[in-house]
Scaffold this motif. Structure first.
Motif, PDB file in Angstrom:
ATOM      1  N   ALA A   1       0.792  -1.324   0.066  1.00 14.45           N
ATOM      2  CA  ALA A   1      -0.091   0.033  -0.040  1.00 14.45           C
ATOM      3  C   ALA A   1       1.019   1.217  -0.062  1.00 14.45           C
ATOM      4  O   ALA A   1       1.063   2.055   0.892  1.00 14.45           O
ATOM      5  CB  ALA A   1      -0.923   0.034   1.065  1.00 14.45           C
ATOM      6  N   ILE A   2       1.341   1.556  -1.064  1.00 13.32           N
ATOM      7  CA  ILE A   2       2.407   2.533  -1.231  1.00 13.32           C
ATOM      8  C   ILE A   2       1.756   3.339  -2.690  1.00 13.32           C
ATOM      9  O   ILE A   2       1.024   2.771  -3.082  1.00 13.32           O
ATOM     10  CB  ILE A   2       4.001   2.387  -1.415  1.00 13.32           C
ATOM     11  CG1 ILE A   2       4.333   1.474  -0.330  1.00 13.32           C
ATOM     12  CG2 ILE A   2       4.990   3.580  -1.435  1.00 13.32           C
ATOM     13  CD1 ILE A   2       5.833   0.751  -0.241  1.00 13.32           C
ATOM     14  N   ASP A   3       2.546   4.461  -2.762  1.00 16.72           N
ATOM     15  CA  ASP A   3       2.037   5.215  -4.146  1.00 16.72           C
ATOM     16  C   ASP A   3       1.813   4.216  -5.207  1.00 16.72           C
ATOM     17  O   ASP A   3       2.784   3.680  -5.717  1.00 16.72           O
ATOM     18  CB  ASP A   3       2.994   6.245  -4.459  1.00 16.72           C
ATOM     19  CG  ASP A   3       2.411   6.909  -5.631  1.00 16.72           C
ATOM     20  OD1 ASP A   3       3.408   6.854  -6.737  1.00 16.72           O
ATOM     21  OD2 ASP A   3       1.670   7.698  -5.852  1.00 16.72           O
ATOM     22  N   GLN A   4       0.577   4.050  -5.592  1.00 19.53           N
ATOM     23  CA  GLN A   4       0.165   2.676  -6.439  1.00 19.53           C
ATOM     24  C   GLN A   4       0.645   2.934  -7.815  1.00 19.53           C
ATOM     25  O   GLN A   4       0.914   2.121  -8.418  1.00 19.53           O
ATOM     26  CB  GLN A   4      -1.388   2.484  -6.501  1.00 19.53           C
ATOM     27  CG  GLN A   4      -1.872   2.038  -5.024  1.00 19.53           C
ATOM     28  CD  GLN A   4      -1.362   0.538  -5.076  1.00 19.53           C
ATOM     29  OE1 GLN A   4      -0.129   0.352  -5.060  1.00 19.53           O
ATOM     30  NE2 GLN A   4      -2.079  -0.476  -4.956  1.00 19.53           N
ATOM     31  N   ALA A   5       0.865   4.285  -8.386  1.00 17.48           N
ATOM     32  CA  ALA A   5       1.242   4.532  -9.778  1.00 17.48           C
ATOM     33  C   ALA A   5       2.741   4.052  -9.902  1.00 17.48           C
ATOM     34  O   ALA A   5       3.047   3.071 -10.940  1.00 17.48           O
ATOM     35  CB  ALA A   5       1.188   5.960 -10.316  1.00 17.48           C
TER      36      ALA A   5
ATOM     37  N   ILE B   1       4.505   0.116 -11.825  1.00 13.45           N
ATOM     38  CA  ILE B   1       5.345  -0.059 -12.717  1.00 13.45           C
ATOM     39  C   ILE B   1       6.633  -0.586 -12.379  1.00 13.45           C
ATOM     40  O   ILE B   1       7.123  -1.503 -12.991  1.00 13.45           O
ATOM     41  CB  ILE B   1       5.694   1.704 -13.090  1.00 13.45           C
ATOM     42  CG1 ILE B   1       4.600   2.266 -13.789  1.00 13.45           C
ATOM     43  CG2 ILE B   1       7.017   1.603 -13.959  1.00 13.45           C
ATOM     44  CD1 ILE B   1       4.810   3.875 -13.972  1.00 13.45           C
ATOM     45  N   VAL B   2       6.983  -0.273 -11.142  1.00 14.86           N
ATOM     46  CA  VAL B   2       8.151  -1.246 -10.743  1.00 14.86           C
ATOM     47  C   VAL B   2       7.873  -2.380 -10.496  1.00 14.86           C
ATOM     48  O   VAL B   2       8.847  -3.244 -10.766  1.00 14.86           O
ATOM     49  CB  VAL B   2       8.730  -0.309  -9.338  1.00 14.86           C
ATOM     50  CG1 VAL B   2       9.835  -0.990  -8.601  1.00 14.86           C
ATOM     51  CG2 VAL B   2       9.328   0.739  -9.610  1.00 14.86           C
ATOM     52  N   TYR B   3       6.826  -2.742  -9.616  1.00 16.87           N
ATOM     53  CA  TYR B   3       6.387  -4.165  -9.705  1.00 16.87           C
ATOM     54  C   TYR B   3       6.309  -5.043 -10.915  1.00 16.87           C
ATOM     55  O   TYR B   3       6.811  -6.327 -10.924  1.00 16.87           O
ATOM     56  CB  TYR B   3       5.118  -4.094  -8.726  1.00 16.87           C
ATOM     57  CG  TYR B   3       4.614  -5.641  -8.287  1.00 16.87           C
ATOM     58  CD1 TYR B   3       5.212  -6.305  -7.239  1.00 16.87           C
ATOM     59  CD2 TYR B   3       3.667  -6.210  -8.993  1.00 16.87           C
ATOM     60  CE1 TYR B   3       4.712  -7.430  -6.926  1.00 16.87           C
ATOM     61  CE2 TYR B   3       3.231  -7.482  -8.834  1.00 16.87           C
ATOM     62  CZ  TYR B   3       3.712  -8.151  -7.541  1.00 16.87           C
ATOM     63  OH  TYR B   3       3.559  -9.490  -7.300  1.00 16.87           O
ATOM     64  N   GLU B   4       5.769  -4.759 -11.702  1.00 19.33           N
ATOM     65  CA  GLU B   4       5.471  -5.390 -13.163  1.00 19.33           C
ATOM     66  C   GLU B   4       6.853  -5.626 -13.602  1.00 19.33           C
ATOM     67  O   GLU B   4       7.127  -6.422 -14.382  1.00 19.33           O
ATOM     68  CB  GLU B   4       4.321  -4.544 -13.891  1.00 19.33           C
ATOM     69  CG  GLU B   4       2.977  -4.598 -13.275  1.00 19.33           C
ATOM     70  CD  GLU B   4       2.096  -3.762 -14.192  1.00 19.33           C
ATOM     71  OE1 GLU B   4       2.400  -3.343 -15.286  1.00 19.33           O
ATOM     72  OE2 GLU B   4       1.101  -3.652 -13.757  1.00 19.33           O
ATOM     73  N   GLY B   5       7.711  -4.481 -13.866  1.00 23.87           N
ATOM     74  CA  GLY B   5       8.979  -4.574 -14.144  1.00 23.87           C
ATOM     75  C   GLY B   5       9.767  -5.595 -13.614  1.00 23.87           C
ATOM     76  O   GLY B   5      10.353  -6.505 -14.265  1.00 23.87           O
TER      77      GLY B   5
END
Length: 72
Positions: free
Chosen positions: A32-36, A40-44
């Motif tokens: 639950a951090i800045d979702q945008a 991006i980072v998570y998917e990469g």
């Protein structure tokens, strides 16, 4: 480190990558951090982990059984 331990580590990394990818696909809760930016980072990172781990596990010769080790 012997061959059997290396093979088990590669298989475990591939399994974690697949579990992570499936969890992301079905929408399990994430941080639950800045979702945008997180998305991006998570998917990469997930894509790199999945591709890298799967390639590594598939590329290496995973001789686990005594017969396969002897054959090598």
């Amino acid at each position: 480190m012997n061959t059997k331990k290396k093979a088990i580590i590669r298989i475990a990394i591939a399994a974690v990558a697949v579990i992570n990818a499936v969890a992301a696909m079905v929408g399990l809760p994430q941080l639950a951090i800045d979702q945008a930016m997180v998305e991006i980072v998570y998917e990469g990172v997930s894509a790199l982990l999945l591709v890298g781990g799967s390639t590594w596990a598939a590329w290496k010769n995973n001789s686990i059984t005594p017969e396969a080790i002897t054959a090598d």
